[in-house]
Motif scaffolding. Structure first.
Motif, PDB file in Angstrom:
ATOM      1  N   ASP A 166       0.827  -1.159  -0.095  1.00  9.18           N
ATOM      2  CA  ASP A 166       0.148   0.168   0.008  1.00  9.18           C
ATOM      3  C   ASP A 166       1.010   1.370   0.015  1.00  9.18           C
ATOM      4  OD1 ASP A 166      -2.297  -1.422  -0.103  1.00  9.18           O
ATOM      5  OD2 ASP A 166      -3.215  -0.812   1.974  1.00  9.18           O
ATOM      6  N   LEU A 167       1.935   1.185   0.602  1.00 11.91           N
ATOM      7  CA  LEU A 167       2.763   2.178   0.598  1.00 11.91           C
ATOM      8  C   LEU A 167       3.639   2.452  -0.694  1.00 11.91           C
ATOM      9  CD1 LEU A 167       5.064   2.234   4.069  1.00 11.91           C
ATOM     10  CD2 LEU A 167       2.995   3.737   3.294  1.00 11.91           C
ATOM     11  N   GLY A 168       3.594   1.526  -1.642  1.00 10.75           N
ATOM     12  CA  GLY A 168       4.155   1.619  -3.049  1.00 10.75           C
ATOM     13  C   GLY A 168       5.194   0.817  -3.317  1.00 10.75           C
ATOM     14  N   GLU A 204       6.656  -3.199  -4.392  1.00  8.76           N
ATOM     15  CA  GLU A 204       6.126  -3.911  -5.261  1.00  8.76           C
ATOM     16  C   GLU A 204       6.473  -5.444  -4.694  1.00  8.76           C
ATOM     17  OE1 GLU A 204       7.525  -3.005  -9.235  1.00  8.76           O
ATOM     18  OE2 GLU A 204       6.638  -0.849  -9.155  1.00  8.76           O
ATOM     19  N   THR A 218      11.378  -1.247  -4.195  1.00  4.31           N
ATOM     20  CA  THR A 218      10.767  -0.057  -4.499  1.00  4.31           C
ATOM     21  C   THR A 218      10.476  -0.018  -6.115  1.00  4.31           C
ATOM     22  OG1 THR A 218      12.901   0.731  -4.596  1.00  4.31           O
ATOM     23  CG2 THR A 218      12.012   0.956  -2.527  1.00  4.31           C
ATOM     24  N   PRO A 219       9.654   1.053  -6.500  1.00  7.12           N
ATOM     25  CA  PRO A 219       9.453   1.187  -7.832  1.00  7.12           C
ATOM     26  C   PRO A 219      10.301   1.461  -8.568  1.00  7.12           C
ATOM     27  CG  PRO A 219       7.563   2.229  -6.666  1.00  7.12           C
ATOM     28  CD  PRO A 219       8.825   1.686  -5.604  1.00  7.12           C
ATOM     29  N   VAL A 225       9.281   9.881  -0.116  1.00  8.81           N
ATOM     30  CA  VAL A 225       8.100   9.745  -0.666  1.00  8.81           C
ATOM     31  C   VAL A 225       7.723  11.183  -1.517  1.00  8.81           C
ATOM     32  CG1 VAL A 225       7.061   8.077   0.890  1.00  8.81           C
ATOM     33  CG2 VAL A 225       6.918  10.432   1.430  1.00  8.81           C
ATOM     34  N   THR A 230       0.980   9.379   2.327  1.00  9.83           N
ATOM     35  CA  THR A 230       1.660   8.283   2.701  1.00  9.83           C
ATOM     36  C   THR A 230       1.097   8.049   4.251  1.00  9.83           C
ATOM     37  OG1 THR A 230       3.695   8.613   1.295  1.00  9.83           O
ATOM     38  CG2 THR A 230       4.033   7.162   3.386  1.00  9.83           C
TER      39      THR A 230
END
Length: 150
Positions: free
Chosen positions: A24-26, A28, A58-59, A95, A101
């Protein structure tokens, strides 16, 4: 000799709840597995090592967290780590929107330890207590949205 940081490992009480929080924080979810056997005993140094694991990234692909929930031996419960204790105690993320966030974190019952601070008009940042008591720092770079200096 070259060296590269692969990931930070964190033992957790509930791997599913912790995955949900970080996704949910981003982050994967890259993969998950259950590990056991002589190789795992040798690598980790625990007899009968048996754990569920998950890797999140992380993305941008530069940071990874490996979560593990021990099935055997039993996980050892400790009190939440304080920011001034010696040893590894937090994971930090930059972020784009700290307020968004924190809204996401609050849906998981995770809130800032004291509030959100501003450092020299450069960063807004806070520590929050994530799942399994994990200390998570989030920081928003306030200089990214500024125009050129006049």
């Amino acid at each position: 000799m070259t060296i590269k940081l692969e990931n930070v490992g964190i033992a957790v009480r509930d791997i599913e709840a912790t995955i949900a929080f970080f996704v949910d924080l981003g982050l994967e979810l890259v993969g998950r597995d259950t590990i056991a056997g002589e190789w795992a005993d040798t690598a980790v140094g625990l007899d009968g090592n048996h754990a569920k694991i998950a890797v999140l990234t992380t993305p941008d692909g530069h940071g990874q967290i490996e979560l593990f929930e021990y099935l055997h031996p039993d996980a050892i419960e400790t009190g939440p780590t304080l920011p001034n204790e010696i040893g590894m105690h937090r994971v930090a993320f930059s972020v784009d929107d700290i307020d968004a966030t924190l809204d996401i974190a609050s849906r998981h019952g995770c809130y800032p330890l004291r509030g959100v601070a501003t450092y020299r008009d450069l960063y807004k940042l806070t520590y929050l207590r994530g799942p399994s008591g994990i200390l998570v720092m989030v920081a928003e770079d306030l200089t990214k949205n500024r125009g050129p200096a006049s």
